[in-house]
Design a protein around this motif. Structure first.
Motif, PDB file in Angstrom:
ATOM      1  N   GLU A   1     -20.401  26.065  -4.431  1.00  0.00           N
ATOM      2  CA  GLU A   1     -21.334  25.529  -5.429  1.00  0.00           C
ATOM      3  C   GLU A   1     -22.699  26.212  -5.340  1.00  0.00           C
ATOM      4  O   GLU A   1     -23.332  26.468  -6.360  1.00  0.00           O
ATOM      5  CB  GLU A   1     -21.510  24.012  -5.262  1.00  0.00           C
ATOM      6  CG  GLU A   1     -20.331  23.181  -5.741  1.00  0.00           C
ATOM      7  CD  GLU A   1     -19.193  23.125  -4.733  1.00  0.00           C
ATOM      8  OE1 GLU A   1     -18.036  22.996  -5.180  1.00  0.00           O
ATOM      9  OE2 GLU A   1     -19.445  23.222  -3.529  1.00  0.00           O
ATOM     10  N   VAL A   2     -23.124  26.521  -4.112  1.00  0.00           N
ATOM     11  CA  VAL A   2     -24.406  27.204  -3.918  1.00  0.00           C
ATOM     12  C   VAL A   2     -24.375  28.576  -4.590  1.00  0.00           C
ATOM     13  O   VAL A   2     -25.284  28.927  -5.353  1.00  0.00           O
ATOM     14  CB  VAL A   2     -24.743  27.343  -2.412  1.00  0.00           C
ATOM     15  CG1 VAL A   2     -25.926  28.282  -2.199  1.00  0.00           C
ATOM     16  CG2 VAL A   2     -25.026  25.970  -1.798  1.00  0.00           C
ATOM     17  N   ILE A   3     -23.330  29.343  -4.337  1.00  0.00           N
ATOM     18  CA  ILE A   3     -23.228  30.692  -4.915  1.00  0.00           C
ATOM     19  C   ILE A   3     -23.164  30.623  -6.438  1.00  0.00           C
ATOM     20  O   ILE A   3     -23.845  31.383  -7.125  1.00  0.00           O
ATOM     21  CB  ILE A   3     -22.012  31.447  -4.333  1.00  0.00           C
ATOM     22  CG1 ILE A   3     -22.288  31.777  -2.860  1.00  0.00           C
ATOM     23  CG2 ILE A   3     -21.708  32.708  -5.130  1.00  0.00           C
ATOM     24  CD1 ILE A   3     -21.090  32.284  -2.105  1.00  0.00           C
ATOM     25  N   LEU A   4     -22.360  29.710  -6.974  1.00  0.00           N
ATOM     26  CA  LEU A   4     -22.261  29.575  -8.437  1.00  0.00           C
ATOM     27  C   LEU A   4     -23.621  29.235  -9.048  1.00  0.00           C
ATOM     28  O   LEU A   4     -23.998  29.783 -10.090  1.00  0.00           O
ATOM     29  CB  LEU A   4     -21.238  28.504  -8.812  1.00  0.00           C
ATOM     30  CG  LEU A   4     -19.773  28.860  -8.579  1.00  0.00           C
ATOM     31  CD1 LEU A   4     -18.876  27.641  -8.799  1.00  0.00           C
ATOM     32  CD2 LEU A   4     -19.346  30.010  -9.479  1.00  0.00           C
ATOM     33  N   CYS A   5     -24.362  28.355  -8.394  1.00  0.00           N
ATOM     34  CA  CYS A   5     -25.681  27.966  -8.899  1.00  0.00           C
ATOM     35  C   CYS A   5     -26.656  29.135  -8.850  1.00  0.00           C
ATOM     36  O   CYS A   5     -27.410  29.354  -9.798  1.00  0.00           O
ATOM     37  CB  CYS A   5     -26.211  26.786  -8.089  1.00  0.00           C
ATOM     38  SG  CYS A   5     -27.764  26.138  -8.721  1.00  0.00           S
ATOM     39  N   ILE A   6     -26.650  29.886  -7.772  1.00  0.00           N
ATOM     40  CA  ILE A   6     -27.558  31.032  -7.642  1.00  0.00           C
ATOM     41  C   ILE A   6     -27.242  32.086  -8.697  1.00  0.00           C
ATOM     42  O   ILE A   6     -28.150  32.625  -9.343  1.00  0.00           O
ATOM     43  CB  ILE A   6     -27.496  31.619  -6.214  1.00  0.00           C
ATOM     44  CG1 ILE A   6     -28.139  30.638  -5.228  1.00  0.00           C
ATOM     45  CG2 ILE A   6     -28.187  32.971  -6.144  1.00  0.00           C
ATOM     46  CD1 ILE A   6     -27.960  31.010  -3.765  1.00  0.00           C
ATOM     47  N   VAL A   7     -25.975  32.352  -8.914  1.00  0.00           N
ATOM     48  CA  VAL A   7     -25.581  33.322  -9.943  1.00  0.00           C
ATOM     49  C   VAL A   7     -26.027  32.836 -11.318  1.00  0.00           C
ATOM     50  O   VAL A   7     -26.567  33.610 -12.118  1.00  0.00           O
ATOM     51  CB  VAL A   7     -24.057  33.580  -9.906  1.00  0.00           C
ATOM     52  CG1 VAL A   7     -23.593  34.341 -11.128  1.00  0.00           C
ATOM     53  CG2 VAL A   7     -23.673  34.322  -8.633  1.00  0.00           C
ATOM     54  N   LYS A   8     -25.819  31.561 -11.588  1.00  0.00           N
ATOM     55  CA  LYS A   8     -26.213  30.976 -12.875  1.00  0.00           C
ATOM     56  C   LYS A   8     -27.730  31.072 -13.100  1.00  0.00           C
ATOM     57  O   LYS A   8     -28.186  31.221 -14.235  1.00  0.00           O
ATOM     58  CB  LYS A   8     -25.774  29.507 -12.909  1.00  0.00           C
ATOM     59  CG  LYS A   8     -26.019  28.798 -14.206  1.00  0.00           C
ATOM     60  CD  LYS A   8     -25.478  27.372 -14.113  1.00  0.00           C
ATOM     61  CE  LYS A   8     -25.980  26.529 -15.247  1.00  0.00           C
ATOM     62  NZ  LYS A   8     -25.577  25.128 -15.098  1.00  0.00           N
TER      63      LYS A   8
ATOM     64  N   THR B   1     -29.425  14.472   0.329  1.00  0.00           N
ATOM     65  CA  THR B   1     -29.552  13.593  -0.838  1.00  0.00           C
ATOM     66  C   THR B   1     -29.543  14.458  -2.103  1.00  0.00           C
ATOM     67  O   THR B   1     -29.882  15.644  -2.050  1.00  0.00           O
ATOM     68  CB  THR B   1     -30.855  12.760  -0.798  1.00  0.00           C
ATOM     69  OG1 THR B   1     -31.971  13.640  -0.890  1.00  0.00           O
ATOM     70  CG2 THR B   1     -30.930  11.926   0.468  1.00  0.00           C
ATOM     71  N   PRO B   2     -29.169  13.880  -3.235  1.00  0.00           N
ATOM     72  CA  PRO B   2     -29.086  14.678  -4.462  1.00  0.00           C
ATOM     73  C   PRO B   2     -30.436  15.194  -4.960  1.00  0.00           C
ATOM     74  O   PRO B   2     -30.490  16.188  -5.682  1.00  0.00           O
ATOM     75  CB  PRO B   2     -28.453  13.728  -5.484  1.00  0.00           C
ATOM     76  CG  PRO B   2     -28.560  12.373  -4.913  1.00  0.00           C
ATOM     77  CD  PRO B   2     -28.697  12.509  -3.430  1.00  0.00           C
ATOM     78  N   ASP B   3     -31.518  14.548  -4.559  1.00  0.00           N
ATOM     79  CA  ASP B   3     -32.842  14.949  -5.047  1.00  0.00           C
ATOM     80  C   ASP B   3     -33.590  15.879  -4.095  1.00  0.00           C
ATOM     81  O   ASP B   3     -34.763  16.180  -4.324  1.00  0.00           O
ATOM     82  CB  ASP B   3     -33.681  13.708  -5.364  1.00  0.00           C
ATOM     83  CG  ASP B   3     -33.076  12.929  -6.522  1.00  0.00           C
ATOM     84  OD1 ASP B   3     -32.640  13.575  -7.506  1.00  0.00           O
ATOM     85  OD2 ASP B   3     -32.997  11.690  -6.443  1.00  0.00           O
ATOM     86  N   GLU B   4     -32.913  16.340  -3.058  1.00  0.00           N
ATOM     87  CA  GLU B   4     -33.522  17.329  -2.164  1.00  0.00           C
ATOM     88  C   GLU B   4     -33.449  18.705  -2.822  1.00  0.00           C
ATOM     89  O   GLU B   4     -32.512  18.997  -3.570  1.00  0.00           O
ATOM     90  CB  GLU B   4     -32.783  17.383  -0.827  1.00  0.00           C
ATOM     91  CG  GLU B   4     -33.156  16.268   0.116  1.00  0.00           C
ATOM     92  CD  GLU B   4     -32.536  16.461   1.488  1.00  0.00           C
ATOM     93  OE1 GLU B   4     -32.752  17.520   2.109  1.00  0.00           O
ATOM     94  OE2 GLU B   4     -31.829  15.535   1.912  1.00  0.00           O
ATOM     95  N   PRO B   5     -34.411  19.561  -2.514  1.00  0.00           N
ATOM     96  CA  PRO B   5     -34.334  20.937  -3.029  1.00  0.00           C
ATOM     97  C   PRO B   5     -33.104  21.653  -2.464  1.00  0.00           C
ATOM     98  O   PRO B   5     -32.778  21.500  -1.280  1.00  0.00           O
ATOM     99  CB  PRO B   5     -35.613  21.590  -2.505  1.00  0.00           C
ATOM    100  CG  PRO B   5     -36.542  20.462  -2.190  1.00  0.00           C
ATOM    101  CD  PRO B   5     -35.662  19.308  -1.787  1.00  0.00           C
ATOM    102  N   LEU B   6     -32.446  22.390  -3.319  1.00  0.00           N
ATOM    103  CA  LEU B   6     -31.274  23.146  -2.899  1.00  0.00           C
ATOM    104  C   LEU B   6     -31.629  24.104  -1.762  1.00  0.00           C
ATOM    105  O   LEU B   6     -30.825  24.316  -0.858  1.00  0.00           O
ATOM    106  CB  LEU B   6     -30.678  23.909  -4.095  1.00  0.00           C
ATOM    107  CG  LEU B   6     -29.398  24.691  -3.845  1.00  0.00           C
ATOM    108  CD1 LEU B   6     -28.280  23.779  -3.349  1.00  0.00           C
ATOM    109  CD2 LEU B   6     -28.966  25.416  -5.118  1.00  0.00           C
ATOM    110  N   SER B   7     -32.832  24.646  -1.783  1.00  0.00           N
ATOM    111  CA  SER B   7     -33.247  25.576  -0.735  1.00  0.00           C
ATOM    112  C   SER B   7     -33.224  24.913   0.642  1.00  0.00           C
ATOM    113  O   SER B   7     -32.856  25.543   1.632  1.00  0.00           O
ATOM    114  CB  SER B   7     -34.635  26.136  -1.032  1.00  0.00           C
ATOM    115  OG  SER B   7     -35.587  25.096  -1.127  1.00  0.00           O
TER     116      SER B   7
ATOM    117  N   ALA C   1     -26.420  21.497  -8.356  1.00  0.00           N
ATOM    118  CA  ALA C   1     -25.398  22.407  -7.846  1.00  0.00           C
ATOM    119  C   ALA C   1     -24.147  21.702  -7.334  1.00  0.00           C
ATOM    120  O   ALA C   1     -23.062  22.282  -7.348  1.00  0.00           O
ATOM    121  CB  ALA C   1     -25.988  23.252  -6.714  1.00  0.00           C
ATOM    122  N   MET C   2     -24.274  20.470  -6.889  1.00  0.00           N
ATOM    123  CA  MET C   2     -23.178  19.782  -6.193  1.00  0.00           C
ATOM    124  C   MET C   2     -21.965  19.515  -7.082  1.00  0.00           C
ATOM    125  O   MET C   2     -22.071  19.458  -8.309  1.00  0.00           O
ATOM    126  CB  MET C   2     -23.675  18.464  -5.614  1.00  0.00           C
ATOM    127  CG  MET C   2     -23.941  17.403  -6.671  1.00  0.00           C
ATOM    128  SD  MET C   2     -24.556  15.892  -5.915  1.00  0.00           S
ATOM    129  CE  MET C   2     -24.412  14.759  -7.298  1.00  0.00           C
TER     130      MET C   2
END
Length: 154
Positions: A54-61, A18-24, A74-75
């Motif tokens: 998307e995960v990698i881009l978000c972590i770098v950001k 779901t969109p509101d779950e933690p990315l982790s 991130a999605m």
């Protein structure tokens, strides 16, 4: 060949978040299940796609950390989709144009599955291998007396 041919062989296991779950949590699920994408669903509706890109881009950001980031941050909120009736040639073109490695397959508003660029490439190679075997068998079993004349075309 159509997308439905890939889904028939691949099976119908789907992994969603779901969109509101933690990315982790999403990252943990991807690692645990050894998958490169999760479909983001909200109240039965496709709202996005989360891939390792998307995960990698978000972590770098975020300076190398996930922190309390939610999946929705991130999605990809406008993922490329197709139907089970879409021809594989069209899917290949679409995926190449958008550099998409994963594509949700939709039947109206219902998620039918996800295909990857690997699935598409494998289907094409398998199809070509089958065609090559049939052609080789045809040539090997060429009827006697029907030999090709010099200069004639197949």
């Amino acid at each position: 060949m159509k997308v439905s041919d890939i889904l028939r062989v691949k099976g119908n296991t789907l992994y969603t978040v779901t969109p509101d779950e933690p990315l982790s949590h999403a990252i943990s699920a991807m690692a645990e299940k050894d998958i490169g994408s999760l479909v983001v669903m909200d109240h039965g509706e496709l709202t996005g796609m989360l891939t390792f890109r998307e995960v990698i881009l978000c972590i770098v950001k975020n300076g190398g950390v996930v922190g309390s980031t939610l999946v929705r941050t991130a999605m990809d909120d406008h993922p490329l989709t197709c139907t089970s009736e879409t021809e594989l040639d069209e899917v290949r073109r679409m995926m190449l144009e958008r550099h998409a490695r994963y594509m949700p397959v939709m039947d109206r508003r219902m998620l039918m599955g996800v295909i990857s660029f690997y699935d598409v490439a494998k289907a094409v190679v398998d199809s070509q291998n089958f065609e090559n075997r049939m052609l080789k068998a045809y040539i090997r079993d060429w009827p006697a007396g029907e030999e090709q004349q010099p200069g004639a075309q197949l």
